[in-house]
Design an enzyme around this catalytic site. Structure first.
Site, PDB file in Angstrom:
ATOM      1  N   ARG A 144       0.797  -1.134  -0.028  1.00  0.00           N
ATOM      2  CA  ARG A 144       0.041  -0.142   0.093  1.00  0.00           C
ATOM      3  C   ARG A 144       0.831   1.261  -0.011  1.00  0.00           C
ATOM      4  NH1 ARG A 144      -0.870   4.847   2.569  1.00  0.00           N
ATOM      5  NH2 ARG A 144      -0.142   3.755   4.614  1.00  0.00           N
ATOM      6  N   CYS A 157       4.595   9.250   0.002  1.00  0.00           N
ATOM      7  CA  CYS A 157       3.378   9.604  -0.164  1.00  0.00           C
ATOM      8  C   CYS A 157       3.034  10.607  -1.284  1.00  0.00           C
ATOM      9  CB  CYS A 157       2.852  10.335   1.233  1.00  0.00           C
ATOM     10  SG  CYS A 157       1.185  10.846   1.106  1.00  0.00           S
TER      11      CYS A 157
HETATM   12  N1  COA Z   1     -13.473   4.662  -3.088  1.00  0.00           N
HETATM   13  C1  COA Z   1     -13.543   5.002  -4.399  1.00  0.00           C
HETATM   14  N2  COA Z   1     -14.439   6.140  -4.671  1.00  0.00           N
HETATM   15  C2  COA Z   1     -14.688   6.988  -3.877  1.00  0.00           C
HETATM   16  C3  COA Z   1     -14.398   6.935  -2.432  1.00  0.00           C
HETATM   17  C4  COA Z   1     -13.767   5.684  -2.075  1.00  0.00           C
HETATM   18  N3  COA Z   1     -13.211   5.632  -0.771  1.00  0.00           N
HETATM   19  N4  COA Z   1     -15.008   7.918  -2.139  1.00  0.00           N
HETATM   20  C5  COA Z   1     -15.430   8.841  -2.890  1.00  0.00           C
HETATM   21  N5  COA Z   1     -15.435   8.101  -4.089  1.00  0.00           N
HETATM   22  C6  COA Z   1     -16.018   8.705  -5.350  1.00  0.00           C
HETATM   23  C7  COA Z   1     -17.185   9.169  -5.114  1.00  0.00           C
HETATM   24  O1  COA Z   1     -18.267   8.239  -5.433  1.00  0.00           O
HETATM   25  C8  COA Z   1     -17.283  10.371  -6.402  1.00  0.00           C
HETATM   26  O2  COA Z   1     -17.325   9.372  -7.508  1.00  0.00           O
HETATM   27  P1  COA Z   1     -18.206  10.038  -9.071  1.00  0.00           P
HETATM   28  O3  COA Z   1     -17.105  11.181  -9.321  1.00  0.00           O
HETATM   29  O4  COA Z   1     -17.907   8.927  -9.763  1.00  0.00           O
HETATM   30  O5  COA Z   1     -19.355  10.625  -8.257  1.00  0.00           O
HETATM   31  C9  COA Z   1     -15.716  10.815  -6.441  1.00  0.00           C
HETATM   32  O6  COA Z   1     -14.880   9.656  -5.362  1.00  0.00           O
HETATM   33  C10 COA Z   1     -15.795  11.968  -5.647  1.00  0.00           C
HETATM   34  O7  COA Z   1     -16.457  11.881  -4.238  1.00  0.00           O
HETATM   35  P2  COA Z   1     -16.153  13.052  -3.226  1.00  0.00           P
HETATM   36  O8  COA Z   1     -16.966  12.266  -1.991  1.00  0.00           O
HETATM   37  O9  COA Z   1     -16.669  14.326  -3.385  1.00  0.00           O
HETATM   38  O10 COA Z   1     -14.545  12.986  -2.787  1.00  0.00           O
HETATM   39  P3  COA Z   1     -13.275  13.772  -3.106  1.00  0.00           P
HETATM   40  O11 COA Z   1     -13.274  14.072  -4.628  1.00  0.00           O
HETATM   41  O12 COA Z   1     -13.371  14.820  -2.234  1.00  0.00           O
HETATM   42  O13 COA Z   1     -12.171  12.881  -2.629  1.00  0.00           O
HETATM   43  C11 COA Z   1     -11.331  10.998  -1.390  1.00  0.00           C
HETATM   44  C12 COA Z   1     -12.052  12.199  -1.377  1.00  0.00           C
HETATM   45  C13 COA Z   1     -11.004  10.640  -0.034  1.00  0.00           C
HETATM   46  C14 COA Z   1     -12.282   9.941  -1.969  1.00  0.00           C
HETATM   47  C15 COA Z   1     -10.138  11.019  -2.194  1.00  0.00           C
HETATM   48  O14 COA Z   1      -9.424  12.354  -1.928  1.00  0.00           O
HETATM   49  C16 COA Z   1      -9.243   9.942  -1.911  1.00  0.00           C
HETATM   50  O15 COA Z   1      -9.379   8.924  -2.268  1.00  0.00           O
HETATM   51  N6  COA Z   1      -7.936  10.269  -1.459  1.00  0.00           N
HETATM   52  C17 COA Z   1      -7.030   8.929  -1.007  1.00  0.00           C
HETATM   53  C18 COA Z   1      -5.758   9.625  -0.406  1.00  0.00           C
HETATM   54  C19 COA Z   1      -4.667   8.625  -0.386  1.00  0.00           C
HETATM   55  O16 COA Z   1      -4.802   7.617  -0.695  1.00  0.00           O
HETATM   56  N7  COA Z   1      -4.024   8.895   0.448  1.00  0.00           N
HETATM   57  C20 COA Z   1      -2.854   8.155   0.847  1.00  0.00           C
HETATM   58  C21 COA Z   1      -3.046   7.557   2.069  1.00  0.00           C
HETATM   59  S1  COA Z   1      -2.053   8.405   3.461  1.00  0.00           S
HETATM   60 ZN    ZN Z   2       3.843   6.243   5.193  1.00  0.00          ZN
END
Ligand code: COA
Ligand code: ZN
Length: 311
Positions: free
Chosen positions: A12, A238
């Site tokens: 991951r 990251c």
């Molecule tokens: N898995 C898959 N899709 C997701 C999701 C999840 N956990 N959470 C939200 N989505 C989808 C929504 O369904 C939406 O889809 P659509 O555009 O097809 O309708 C889209 O993502 C946007 O949703 P929203 O709630 O507005 O999210 P966002 O754009 O504000 O993004 C996160 C928020 C959390 C989903 C995104 O920022 C993310 O995945 N971040 C991960 C960061 C990461 O992995 N960091 C490393 C770990 S330290």
């Molecule tokens: Zn880390």
């Protein structure tokens, strides 16, 4: 002999910012090699938006396959919100982690929410996961320094940890996301955190940006922590935190811990096989501080002897 518990996060944290996409089969093979090396806790993937992290788009398929093929493994997965939890649950997850960054800006960069919303989101996700019978971990990211806001005060960390304990989280993972901690800061931080959180509920997650990850892990061991995240070969970083380099390498942690009288049940020779495989898949050299020495011992065929009689 006392044991330490290592969660290998290479599939991951390690893979999430690799530009080259690995196939689900390759990820499964990587995890199989970790299992063969003795690892029983692996952070397999994250159920995040595939737009945010394309490498994790196969999370559901991968987790289901891991559960089917490696019953001896306790897989853990990262989820950023309730939607991620729902997806993880459908794929059979028994343990999840949420990520709460200690600063406003880092939360916005990572999950597009400010600190207050992110805290509520993490609490809700942990509560829902507990209600589903899952074990839960909460990462406190940028726990020492934030690339956008500077040093994180320990009282801020304490307050966030308390919020997660209120939600009944099982484990709190103090994450040095950009690898800026020092042993003295680890000692001071744990002295304070240890007053509020039982040591067996705390884990440390170090990155080796400045070459101090092993020293930091030692400071945490001395403070009583027995749970660590690490990444074989130091694979990691990251994509949302500028300057974040690879994680504390699992081989460095195992070598240090075993040589200091702690049991890990992890085979260093097996970790070398993981590194070799991962290197061939991401097309770049990997390896923690001890990698070349370990590889040399293996070549000479006396890894066992060297480890039993160090020095
Ligand atoms: N898995 C898959 N899709 C997701 C999701 C999840 N956990 N959470 C939200 N989505 C989808 C929504 O369904 C939406 O889809 P659509 O555009 O097809 O309708 C889209 O993502 C946007 O949703 P929203 O709630 O507005 O999210 P966002 O754009 O504000 O993004 C996160 C928020 C959390 C989903 C995104 O920022 C993310 O995945 N971040 C991960 C960061 C990461 O992995 N960091 C490393 C770990 S330290
Ligand atoms: Zn880390």
């Amino acid at each position: 002999m006392e044991s330490i518990w290592i969660t290998d996060v290479s599939p991951r944290d390690g893979l999430q910012n690799q530009p080259k996409l690995l196939s689900t089969g390759d990820k499964l093979a990587l995890i199989g090699l970790l299992v063969a090396a003795g690892l029983r806790r692996v952070e397999v993937t994250s159920f995040v938006s595939p737009k945010a992290v394309p490498q994790m788009a196969d999370a559901a398929d991968l987790l289901s396959a891991v559960i089917g093929q490696y019953p001896q493994l306790q897989p853990t997965v990262l989820v950023p919100n309730l939607k991620g939890l729902e997806r993880a649950c459908l794929a059979g997850a028994g343990e999840i982690s949420v990520v709460l960054a200690a600063t406003e800006t880092m939360n916005r960069k990572n999950i597009n929410q400010g600190l207050a919303d992110a805290t509520r989101n993490c609490q809700d996700t942990v509560r829902a996961a507990k209600a589903m019978g899952m074990r839960t971990r909460a990462y406190l990211a940028v726990a020492f320094d934030c690339p956008f806001e500077g040093a994180t005060p320990v009282p801020t960390l304490m307050a966030l940890a308390q919020q997660m304990l209120v939600a009944q989280v099982d484990e709190i993972v103090i994450a040095d996301t950009i690898g800026s901690a020092t042993p003295g800061r680890v000692r001071d931080c744990l002295r304070l955190l240890g007053m509020a959180i039982p040591m067996n509920q705390l884990a440390m997650h170090f990155h080796d940006t400045r070459g101090l990850a092993t020293a930091n892990a030692w400071a945490a061991l001395e403070a009583g922590v027995r749970r660590f995240d690490a990444s074989t070969g130091g694979l990691g970083g990251c994509p949302f935190a500028p300057g974040a380099a690879g994680n504390l390498a699992t081989e460095d942690l195992v070598l240090m811990a075993q040589g200091s009288g702690f049991q890990t049940n992890i085979d260093l020779g097996g970790l070398l096989d993981v590194i070799e495989f991962a290197q061939s898949k991401i097309d770049r050299p990997l390896g923690g501080r001890s990698h070349s020495w370990l590889a040399l011992q293996k070549l000479k065929g006396d890894l066992e002897a060297r480890l039993l009689f160090p020095g």
